[in-house]
Design a protein around this motif. Structure first.
Motif, mmCIF file in Angstrom:
data_model
loop_
_atom_site.group_PDB
_atom_site.id
_atom_site.type_symbol
_atom_site.label_atom_id
_atom_site.label_comp_id
_atom_site.label_asym_id
_atom_site.label_seq_id
_atom_site.Cartn_x
_atom_site.Cartn_y
_atom_site.Cartn_z
ATOM 1 N N ILE A 75 -40.847 -2.347 25.352
ATOM 2 C CA ILE A 75 -41.797 -1.615 24.793
ATOM 3 C C ILE A 75 -41.240 -0.960 23.489
ATOM 4 O O ILE A 75 -40.048 -0.151 23.620
ATOM 5 C CB ILE A 75 -42.200 -0.670 25.718
ATOM 6 C CG1 ILE A 75 -42.680 -1.246 27.051
ATOM 7 C CG2 ILE A 75 -43.418 0.311 25.344
ATOM 8 C CD1 ILE A 75 -43.376 -0.211 28.088
ATOM 9 N N GLN A 120 -48.209 -0.884 28.804
ATOM 10 C CA GLN A 120 -47.267 -0.012 27.971
ATOM 11 C C GLN A 120 -47.871 1.440 27.950
ATOM 12 O O GLN A 120 -46.882 2.437 27.348
ATOM 13 C CB GLN A 120 -47.299 -0.678 26.437
ATOM 14 C CG GLN A 120 -46.849 -1.900 26.368
ATOM 15 C CD GLN A 120 -46.909 -2.612 25.020
ATOM 16 O OE1 GLN A 120 -47.169 -2.009 24.303
ATOM 17 N NE2 GLN A 120 -45.875 -3.602 24.861
ATOM 18 N N LEU A 145 -45.943 2.933 19.919
ATOM 19 C CA LEU A 145 -46.575 3.896 20.694
ATOM 20 C C LEU A 145 -46.638 5.198 19.876
ATOM 21 O O LEU A 145 -47.700 5.795 19.767
ATOM 22 C CB LEU A 145 -45.560 4.120 21.982
ATOM 23 C CG LEU A 145 -46.053 2.955 23.257
ATOM 24 C CD1 LEU A 145 -45.203 3.639 24.401
ATOM 25 C CD2 LEU A 145 -47.421 3.081 23.518
ATOM 26 N N SER A 148 -38.743 -1.751 30.289
ATOM 27 C CA SER A 148 -39.560 -1.610 31.282
ATOM 28 C C SER A 148 -40.089 -2.906 32.234
ATOM 29 O O SER A 148 -40.650 -3.829 31.589
ATOM 30 C CB SER A 148 -40.947 -0.974 30.967
ATOM 31 O OG SER A 148 -41.453 -0.556 32.118
ATOM 32 N N ARG A 198 -39.551 3.953 31.762
ATOM 33 C CA ARG A 198 -41.002 3.999 31.313
ATOM 34 C C ARG A 198 -41.244 4.873 30.256
ATOM 35 O O ARG A 198 -40.153 5.602 29.984
ATOM 36 C CB ARG A 198 -41.880 4.437 32.562
ATOM 37 C CG ARG A 198 -42.382 3.491 33.373
ATOM 38 C CD ARG A 198 -42.789 2.084 33.140
ATOM 39 N NE ARG A 198 -44.247 2.641 32.704
ATOM 40 C CZ ARG A 198 -44.898 1.896 32.012
ATOM 41 N NH1 ARG A 198 -44.645 0.676 31.471
ATOM 42 N NH2 ARG A 198 -46.216 2.080 31.535
#
Length: 556
Positions: A456, A517, A461, A451, A487
């Protein structure tokens, strides 16, 4: 100067002899609809001899492949021992693959005899006409006449046999050959292809023995243990546990087809299970079942988790609420498969933040596994605990190539060649290595979200989202973005009845990951799609997004 030591070959038959004599009173417990069915290791040894004689009578006289299409049960364990010990090669077929993949894998492996559980006989009957090498089918358990006729209908199938009847009149001892080369193949598993076909890994006797010794020793498995093996025997050698049990005498509790949280909790309670092995989704379901319905799991000290990264919230929850140690493991089909286990080093205070960092890592590399990090330009990256690179490994239970029989496509061959780098296996995993050998993976190379020129970690996440108390599952993938290139898109499964919104989840992430993020795109789904071995199927999520099948909410 040469040593004076003897050097007998390291063979699966040595594990069979040891386990079924020295630990003959240990047992394999198979779960059924009527409750547990028990068989001592001594009896397993007798059945293994009978199966070997039966396979000889069907023409398995050398290193031909013998397939299995089975759940985790005593009969599958028997095949795990008998087939390699007689000099043949065990090919455990993954019952959860798509039919086209199954046909490819079975044909490529070339099994001439396949042992099938009766509850899986009907789906196998739909495949067998496409498997011209199969001459005999052995069915464990009763089947109806229509299924038996379907199994026998292809002209290349010489006969369909009943497992118990075939073994009944065979001798209960077998002269296991001792002249086998320990580097010969003992068994096969297939790993998924990325753009080409699945790739075959042929495990050696020597590699399997050394791998199982390494896993058993590192986990501290002993004859006092009673291990619930949920990881399928058709998945990456069942992480070595069938052979670990022969080394240590640990009793095996086999769930057969009863893989839901409720029966697993009942098995732990009834059989006083002390440890287990399974993918994160299995133990996540068990945790929620225990929270809602309870069960006596006080006997259980350890549950190994592998196949994909275990959320730190899951690891802590089992420790805090049930005093069960979740042991994070990492590996690959190509590695037999275990390469590391997350046991904190001496001197680290249990419950401290440092302790939880070690527990949430992929663990310390086992003896026999060397690792190094390689940067995008091919240079070696320092193992300093901070530098990031793609992990490459080598060792005595790590494959040096893929099995080839001359039918591979150009894509298959190109993929196979790309996986190896001057004697090292390229894992496709990106992460960090500490000076004391601890591995922390940040993502799969193909799943890293790129990204705006920055990476990321989809895994980081996912772990952050799944720390929310109302989230059951979460998977994050990169999707195209006009401004940033990619993304993150977070697909989440929420607990029933919760009022939590995606805006709440986005707010929850602030301060836990870098602001840039945090995903703007979210999808609430009933279930995250999973692969045949229980991993989140990110390819399916990307496909569903591309085809507009996900209801995506954008929150700025």
């Amino acid at each position: 100067m040469k040593s004076t030591m003897q050097s007998p070959p390291l063979l699966i038959s040595s594990l069979l002899r040891h386990g079924t004599t020295i630990h003959g009173d240990s047992e394999v417990v198979t779960w059924t609809a009527e409750g547990p069915r028990r068989l001592s290791y001594r009896e397993v040894g007798q059945h293994a001899a009978q199966l070997a004689h039966a396979l000889r009578s069907l023409g398995i006289t050398g290193d031909q492949r013998v397939g299995t299409f089975m759940w985790n049960n005593a009969e599958h364990l028997t095949a795990y021992l008998a087939v390699p010990s007689m000099g043949a090669v065990l090919h455990a077929l993954n019952i959860r693959l798509y039919p086209e993949q199954l046909v490819y894998v079975a044909r490529h492996g070339g099994s001439e005899v396949v042992i099938v559980d009766n509850t899986l006989a009907a789906p196998f009957a739909r495949l067998v006409e496409h498997l011209p090498a199969v001459r005999h089918v052995i069915v464990s358990g009763p089947v109806d006449d229509a299924t038996r006729e379907a199994l026998a209908s292809p002209p290349h199938v010489e006969a369909v046999h009943d497992y118990a009847t075939l073994l009944a009149d065979q001798p209960a001892t077998f002269d296991w050959p001792e002249h086998l080369d320990e580097n010969d193949a003992s068994s096969m598993c297939y790993t998924s292809g990325t753009t080409g076909n699945p790739k075959g890994v042929a495990y050696s006797h020597r590699g399997n023995v050394l791998h199982s010794m390494g896993v058993a020793g590192t986990l501290g498995i002993s004859s006092k243990d009673r291990l619930l093996i949920v990881v399928p025997l058709f998945h990456a050698n069942a992480w070595g546990f069938p052979y670990c049990s022969m080394i240590t005498g640990a009793t095996l509790v086999m769930p057969d087809r009863f893989l839901q949280a409720e029966p697993l909790a009942a098995m732990i309670e009834a059989e006083r299970v002390t440890g287990g092995a399974g993918v994160p989704t299995i133990w996540n379901d068990l945790l929620h079942h225990l929270d809602e319905h309870g069960a006596d799991v006080s006997s259980c000290r350890m549950l190994m988790v592998g196949g994909s990264a275990a959320p730190p919230a899951l690891i802590r929850a089992f420790a805090d609420r049930y005093n069960i140690d979740i042991v994070h493991g990492w590996g690959m089909t190509e590695m037999s498969p275990v390469g590391s286990l997350a046991l904190p080093p001496q001197g680290v205070e249990p419950g401290s933040e440092e302790y939880w960092r070690y527990k949430s890592s992929q663990g310390r590399l086992l003896y026999g596994v060397e690792g190094r990090l390689v940067g995008p330009d091919g240079s070696i990256v320092p193992s300093d605990g901070e530098s990031v690179g793609e992990l490459e490994v080598r060792g005595p239970w790590i494959t040096d190539c893929y099995y080839a029989n001359g039918t591979e496509t150009a894509t298959d061959l190109a993929e196979a060649t790309a996986k190896f780098d001057d004697g090292w296996l390229r894992t496709g995993d990106v992460g960090r290595l500490s000076p004391n050998g601890y591995l922390t993976l940040t993502d799969r190379a193909k799943d890293v979200i790129k990204s705006g020129g920055e990476w990321i970690s989809s895994v980081d996440l996912e772990n952050a989202v799944m720390a929310h108390p109302d989230v059951l599952e979460a998977s994050v993938v990169g999707v195209p973005d006009e401004r940033w290139g990619e993304r993150p898109l977070a697909s989440v499964v929420l607990k029933p009845g919760t009022s939590t919104t995606v805006a709440d989840l986005r707010a929850f992430l602030e301060g836990k990951v870098a602001h840039w993020q945090v995903p703007e795109r979210w999808a609430v789904v009933e279930e995250v799609p999973k692969t045949s071995v229980g991993k989140f199927d990110k390819k399916q999520l990307r496909k569903r997004f591309a085809e507009g099948d996900l209801e995506v909410v954008t929150v700025d």
